[in-house]
Enzyme design. Structure first.
Site, mmCIF file in Angstrom:
data_model
loop_
_atom_site.group_PDB
_atom_site.id
_atom_site.type_symbol
_atom_site.label_atom_id
_atom_site.label_comp_id
_atom_site.label_asym_id
_atom_site.label_seq_id
_atom_site.Cartn_x
_atom_site.Cartn_y
_atom_site.Cartn_z
ATOM 1 N N ALA A 114 63.906 41.496 60.374
ATOM 2 C CA ALA A 114 63.755 42.568 61.361
ATOM 3 C C ALA A 114 63.829 41.957 62.756
ATOM 4 O O ALA A 114 63.716 40.738 62.915
ATOM 5 C CB ALA A 114 62.399 43.257 61.190
ATOM 6 N N LYS A 115 64.032 42.786 63.742
ATOM 7 C CA LYS A 115 63.918 42.335 65.145
ATOM 8 C C LYS A 115 63.772 43.565 66.004
ATOM 9 O O LYS A 115 64.275 44.633 65.674
ATOM 10 C CB LYS A 115 65.174 41.551 65.553
ATOM 11 C CG LYS A 115 65.030 40.779 66.840
ATOM 12 C CD LYS A 115 64.077 39.608 66.693
ATOM 13 C CE LYS A 115 64.628 38.326 67.161
ATOM 14 N NZ LYS A 115 64.131 37.118 66.582
#
Ligand code: GLU
Length: 425
Positions: A114-115
């Protein structure tokens, strides 16, 4: 797929998601992976876009845009940093979330990728404004994050204090203290010792192993580090302690150069005191661009993405590149380095110490048991060597670049997990 492939100012040559997809395809070409799995991995599972109203200190209200991209969670909860930077885009978050998937898989961590981030220049906010922004951002993301769902962490422009506010906001709304919702917190609220130093430390460990691989004596090795912040300074100090000569370091304002080697403990890092690097009394000052083309043995870009491009890759004079930042090399530059036979040790291996100690932190949080710094560093060393050896095996058995070898390790683990779980329904 949500999001455009429009390049931004900061990465005009190629967007992060384009680079990430090209790298995925290169690795897939070496493996017997189901085409459907590769197709799934080209896209994020979800991308959330939130609007964050913040009361400025003068009483006015300003709206900020935030994102959180979830790429893949076949091996465990989503994991990855949150950045506060004016150039944050949805597209960049997606590309960076893909890199987190590979990074966690190379390290064999039970996490996906994720980011996220907020489009903001954190230097233009007071501490109070940053706190209000962080708390509201945590609240907006609350439905899609959690210790078993998605665990954010620091990245560019965010730090342990940001994570403490984020954890507090989440915990207040959940009605119980949930330290495992984010990593990179201060140790006093469930953070891990050694987490802040970990990405730089792992760059140091991997550089040390790469020197060993090529038979280089650290005492005879010169190093230039672009970006003397948390990653660059810790990597430089680690290599300085090994006996390498750190001849140049830089911050946003410029670089300092000493052919006899700088005392990296005497130069305060950019996070400790902004402006101290370029303001340091060194024999010579250079521009950031000049640092990248210095005639050194090892170049460590540890500042921002897309600094090694088609424009400057032919002018690079280093004999090896170790990526400290996420995505510092564009695909065009990568190809030039391959032609020039300059090994590039990729980000998803070199700086993976950050997410690895994040994993240790998460384990400590869910077990309510803190580890001593010595244990953290010992286990980090073990995990980095395990990953390095897995990558070396692919590198030596196939005629590929270090980046391809690293992606092959990551992709084969992810593809195997997808194939064993299957496609639902
Ligand atoms: N932002 C860091 C990275 O790019 C750390 C992510 C994490 O610890 O979850 O690897």
């Amino acid at each position: 797929m949500t999001g455009s492939d429009e390049p931004t100012k900061a990465n005009a040559e190629e967007s992060a998601v384009e680079t990430a997809r090209r790298q995925l395809e290169r690795a897939a070409a070496h493996l017997d992976v189901d085409e459907g799995t590769v197709e799934r991995l080209r896209y994020p599972k979800d991308v959330y876009r939130v609007t964050i109203p913040v009361e400025r200190d003068d009483g006015t209200t300003e709206m900020f845009t935030g994102y959180r991209a979830h790429h893949d969670s076949v091996r465990g909860p989503f994991k990855g940093g949150l950045r506060y930077h004016p150039d944050v885009t949805e597209d960049e978050c997606v590309g960076l979330s893909m890199w987190m998937t590979w990074k966690c898989a190379v390290m064999d961590l039970p996490f996906g990728g994720a980011k996220g981030g907020v489009v903001v220049n954190p230097k233009e906010l007071s501490a109070e404004e940053k706190e209000r922004l962080t708390r509201r951002f945590a609240e907006e993301l609350r439905p899609v994050i959690g210790p078993m769902k998605d665990i954010p962490a620091p990245d560019m422009g965010t730090d342990p204090q940001t994570m403490a506010w984020f954890m507090d906001a989440y915990s207040m709304q959940e009605g119980q203290t949930e330290p495992g919702v984010v990593t990179g917190k201060p140790p006093v609220v469930g953070g891990s010792y050694g987490r802040e130093e970990a990405p730089g430390r792992s760059v140091g460990i991997i550089t040390r192993e790469a020197m060993k691989f090529y038979g280089w004596d650290p005492e005879e090795t010169t190093v230039a580090v672009q970006g003397f912040g948390s990653v660059g300074a810790n990597a430089a100090r680690y290599l300085d302690d090994l006996g390498a000569s750190i001849v140049a370091v830089s911050d946003v304002d410029g670089a300092i150069y000493d052919p006899d080697g700088l005392d990296t403990n005497d130069v305060e890092d950019h996070d400790e005191t902004p402006g101290m690097v370029s303001g340091y009394d060194a024999p010579q000052s250079l521009s950031n661009e000049e640092l990248l083309t210095l005639d050194v043995d090892i170049l460590i870009p540890a500042a921002i993405g897309n600094v090694l491009t088609g424009e400057n890759a032919r002018d690079v004079n280093a004999d090896m590149i170790v990526e400290g930042a996420n995505g510092p090399t564009t695909s065009t530059a990568d190809q030039i380095f391959e032609e020039r036979e300059i090994p590039v040790i990729p980000d998803i291996l070199a700086n993976a110490g950050g997410v690895t100690v994040s994993y240790f932190e998460w384990l400590q949080d869910i077990n309510r048991r803190s580890w001593r710094l010595e244990r953290v560093n010992e286990e980090l060393e073990t995990e980095m060597l395990r990953a390095w050896n897995a990558v070396c095996e692919e590198y030596e058995n196939r005629d590929v670049t270090w980046r391809d070898a690293t992606y092959i390790v990551a992709l084969s683990r992810i593809a195997e997990a997808h194939e064993s779980r299957g496609l639902w329904p």
